[in-house]
Scaffold this active site. Structure first.
Site, PDB file in Angstrom:
ATOM      1  N   GLU A  18       7.826  -7.516 -13.167  1.00 15.24           N
ATOM      2  CA  GLU A  18       8.235  -8.364 -12.222  1.00 15.24           C
ATOM      3  C   GLU A  18       8.031  -9.893 -12.562  1.00 15.24           C
ATOM      4  O   GLU A  18       8.758 -10.622 -11.927  1.00 15.24           O
ATOM      5  CB  GLU A  18       6.988  -8.226 -11.056  1.00 15.24           C
ATOM      6  CG  GLU A  18       7.283  -6.896 -10.430  1.00 15.24           C
ATOM      7  CD  GLU A  18       5.989  -6.714  -9.434  1.00 15.24           C
ATOM      8  OE1 GLU A  18       6.191  -5.911  -8.542  1.00 15.24           O
ATOM      9  OE2 GLU A  18       4.817  -7.265  -9.905  1.00 15.24           O
ATOM     10  N   THR A  94       7.138  -7.160  -5.972  1.00 16.26           N
ATOM     11  CA  THR A  94       8.072  -6.187  -5.325  1.00 16.26           C
ATOM     12  C   THR A  94       7.522  -5.545  -4.293  1.00 16.26           C
ATOM     13  O   THR A  94       6.134  -5.524  -4.252  1.00 16.26           O
ATOM     14  CB  THR A  94       8.689  -5.243  -6.149  1.00 16.26           C
ATOM     15  OG1 THR A  94       7.774  -4.498  -6.885  1.00 16.26           O
ATOM     16  CG2 THR A  94       9.651  -5.861  -7.335  1.00 16.26           C
ATOM     17  N   LYS A 179       5.322  -3.685   2.431  1.00 11.98           N
ATOM     18  CA  LYS A 179       4.249  -2.792   1.986  1.00 11.98           C
ATOM     19  C   LYS A 179       4.116  -2.878   0.553  1.00 11.98           C
ATOM     20  O   LYS A 179       5.073  -2.499  -0.284  1.00 11.98           O
ATOM     21  CB  LYS A 179       4.435  -1.284   2.101  1.00 11.98           C
ATOM     22  CG  LYS A 179       3.354  -0.339   1.601  1.00 11.98           C
ATOM     23  CD  LYS A 179       3.955   1.133   2.054  1.00 11.98           C
ATOM     24  CE  LYS A 179       2.917   2.068   1.509  1.00 11.98           C
ATOM     25  NZ  LYS A 179       3.082   2.253  -0.168  1.00 11.98           N
ATOM     26  N   ASP A 180       2.905  -3.673   0.229  1.00 16.46           N
ATOM     27  CA  ASP A 180       2.767  -3.862  -1.294  1.00 16.46           C
ATOM     28  C   ASP A 180       1.391  -3.260  -1.387  1.00 16.46           C
ATOM     29  O   ASP A 180       0.422  -2.923  -0.770  1.00 16.46           O
ATOM     30  CB  ASP A 180       2.931  -5.342  -1.546  1.00 16.46           C
ATOM     31  CG  ASP A 180       1.801  -6.030  -1.316  1.00 16.46           C
ATOM     32  OD1 ASP A 180       0.844  -5.777  -0.404  1.00 16.46           O
ATOM     33  OD2 ASP A 180       1.670  -7.323  -1.677  1.00 16.46           O
ATOM     34  N   MET A 181       0.625  -3.722  -2.752  1.00 17.10           N
ATOM     35  CA  MET A 181      -0.557  -3.281  -3.141  1.00 17.10           C
ATOM     36  C   MET A 181      -1.394  -4.426  -3.812  1.00 17.10           C
ATOM     37  O   MET A 181      -2.472  -4.230  -4.223  1.00 17.10           O
ATOM     38  CB  MET A 181      -0.264  -2.247  -4.476  1.00 17.10           C
ATOM     39  CG  MET A 181       0.569  -1.058  -4.033  1.00 17.10           C
ATOM     40  SD  MET A 181       0.844   0.065  -5.400  1.00 17.10           S
ATOM     41  CE  MET A 181      -0.679   0.632  -5.917  1.00 17.10           C
ATOM     42  N   GLU A 182      -1.031  -5.773  -3.186  1.00 14.07           N
ATOM     43  CA  GLU A 182      -1.955  -6.828  -3.705  1.00 14.07           C
ATOM     44  C   GLU A 182      -2.126  -7.863  -2.631  1.00 14.07           C
ATOM     45  O   GLU A 182      -3.234  -8.825  -2.839  1.00 14.07           O
ATOM     46  CB  GLU A 182      -1.500  -7.439  -5.022  1.00 14.07           C
ATOM     47  CG  GLU A 182      -1.504  -6.511  -6.193  1.00 14.07           C
ATOM     48  CD  GLU A 182      -0.357  -5.721  -6.424  1.00 14.07           C
ATOM     49  OE1 GLU A 182       0.683  -5.848  -5.749  1.00 14.07           O
ATOM     50  OE2 GLU A 182      -0.531  -4.550  -7.253  1.00 14.07           O
ATOM     51  N   ASP A 205      12.230  -0.505  -2.621  1.00 15.64           N
ATOM     52  CA  ASP A 205      12.410   0.847  -2.036  1.00 15.64           C
ATOM     53  C   ASP A 205      12.213   0.631  -0.644  1.00 15.64           C
ATOM     54  O   ASP A 205      11.712   0.037   0.128  1.00 15.64           O
ATOM     55  CB  ASP A 205      11.423   1.935  -2.492  1.00 15.64           C
ATOM     56  CG  ASP A 205       9.948   1.550  -2.280  1.00 15.64           C
ATOM     57  OD1 ASP A 205       9.432   0.597  -3.089  1.00 15.64           O
ATOM     58  OD2 ASP A 205       9.440   1.990  -1.337  1.00 15.64           O
TER      59      ASP A 205
END
Lengths: 241, 241
Positions: A18, A94, A179-182, A205
């Site tokens: 990224e 992302t 919707k992310d992870m961090e 996505d």
């Protein structure tokens, strides 16, 4: 909180793939590990008079993959505030988007919050608002969004690439665009430090689309990262102007 | 990894109520915040010739509750390794247990691992083992368990007090004895630092029992914290001997 004049921005990315397009665009210097033996890597340079650092979460020493997720992100944010002391922390990356809220592949959101967690369920009354968060950490994001022609959005974070029914219930309630992870983990740290933070998230996505997230993610990661780096560079040039 | 001689142990607790019985038993000094403005609090003292520090995650500045969960725990572990440099990190706390694997209220497990995450689902092949973990971080735990008459166990961590079907599938596959909200995050940090870490976990509630977790948790927190502090003090006296 009032944002101070911005002379130093730090970009925090989860994955090397990224971050690389931006590192190359800005010709940043590789400064090695930010805090050995932790895996976070550090790059620095300038955009006109703006000092710009990039931190990526780095590679797990045992499993050899990028250290994605909220735990490494929280540590990275703490290290950034402790060691680099930016005027603005930007979580760039992302994310999954939602067709029902206008999402499309490659779309870029820029937002100062709110940032939520959708996978912290603590049904003890005083802990519930802490678990979900909802931090807003910049008053300037709206103006930057207008100038750059991007969109604001709500970001919700969790440690899974998929989305189960419990996650979905919260993501719908938050009306999340990304919707992310961090992001929420970084936002929590920024809130403890009372420092401004924004996120710039490019959609890889469509969570409510017809394709499995992990297939779309792999297919669109590079396209979305290019869109991300282009948007981030425009933001940095705006901040430097 | 080989454990070095232990002259300095740091205990990391999530909640103040879990830590207070031990802080009082050992008459530790309140050293204030470990790394302001982060909320983690620090206490220190001695057990015979063993230096003992206690770190608790502290109170969230916005929501006023203990900063439970994996993100503050990961930061606390990083701060402990960076600032206190213990010979052994001990994550002490309460956890959910499982009747089907011999669990009961107040039972205390002492373990060097494996430590897993049950709420990180990343179905991209190279990321799956990273997401779940399974870190083992002490070769001495088995001997201490025997000497102290405790039991070893598998610990699985996640950011929710409840357990949904996705969590349960993983917890069953790991055959976990204790379900908590911090250990795996601390284990991941210990693994990056290549430092030994154990967990001591006292059971507050039976996940596969008939009572809702949050009711049992509140009812049994003080009983379990007393059992925990008694077991931890015996461990510290063994390490100091």
């Amino acid at each position: 909180m009032p944002d101070t004049p911005i002379r130093h921005a730090v970009l925090l990315f989860a994955m090397q793939d990224e971050a690389l397009p931006l590192i190359r665009r800005l010709e940043l210097d590789d400064k090695g590990h930010l805090a050995p033996p932790m895996p976070m890597r550090w790059f620095d340079g300038r955009v006109a008079d703006l000092r710009v650092d990039v931190v990526v979460l780095g590679s797990d020493r045992r499993f050899g993959v990028d250290c994605i997720g909220t735990q490494p992100a929280a540590i990275a944010a703490q290290l950034v505030f402790d060691k680099l002391k930016p005027d603005l922390l930007i979580n760039a990356g992302t994310a999954g988007g939602f067709i029902q809220r206008g999402g499309s592949i490659g779309k870029v959101y820029l937002t100062g919050g709110p940032f939520y967690f959708h996978d912290r369920r603590i049904p003890l009354a005083p802990f519930e608002p802490y678990a979900e968060g909802g931090w807003t950490l910049s008053n300037n994001a709206a103006a930057w969004v207008d100038t750059l022609g991007l969109e604001q959005g709500v970001v919700s974070s969790g440690n899974s690439l998929d989305m189960n029914a419990d996650d979905a219930e919260r993501i719908e309630r938050f009306a999340a665009h990304a919707k992310d992870m961090e992001a929420a983990a970084i936002a929590w740290v920024a809130d403890q430090h009372q420092q401004p933070m924004i996120a710039v998230k490019a959609i890889t996505d469509l969570v409510d689309g017809e394709h499995p997230t992990h297939e779309e993610f792999e297919r669109n990661l590079h396209t979305a990262s290019d869109a991300l780096s282009e948007a981030v560079e425009r933001l940095l040039r705006l901040l430097a102007a």
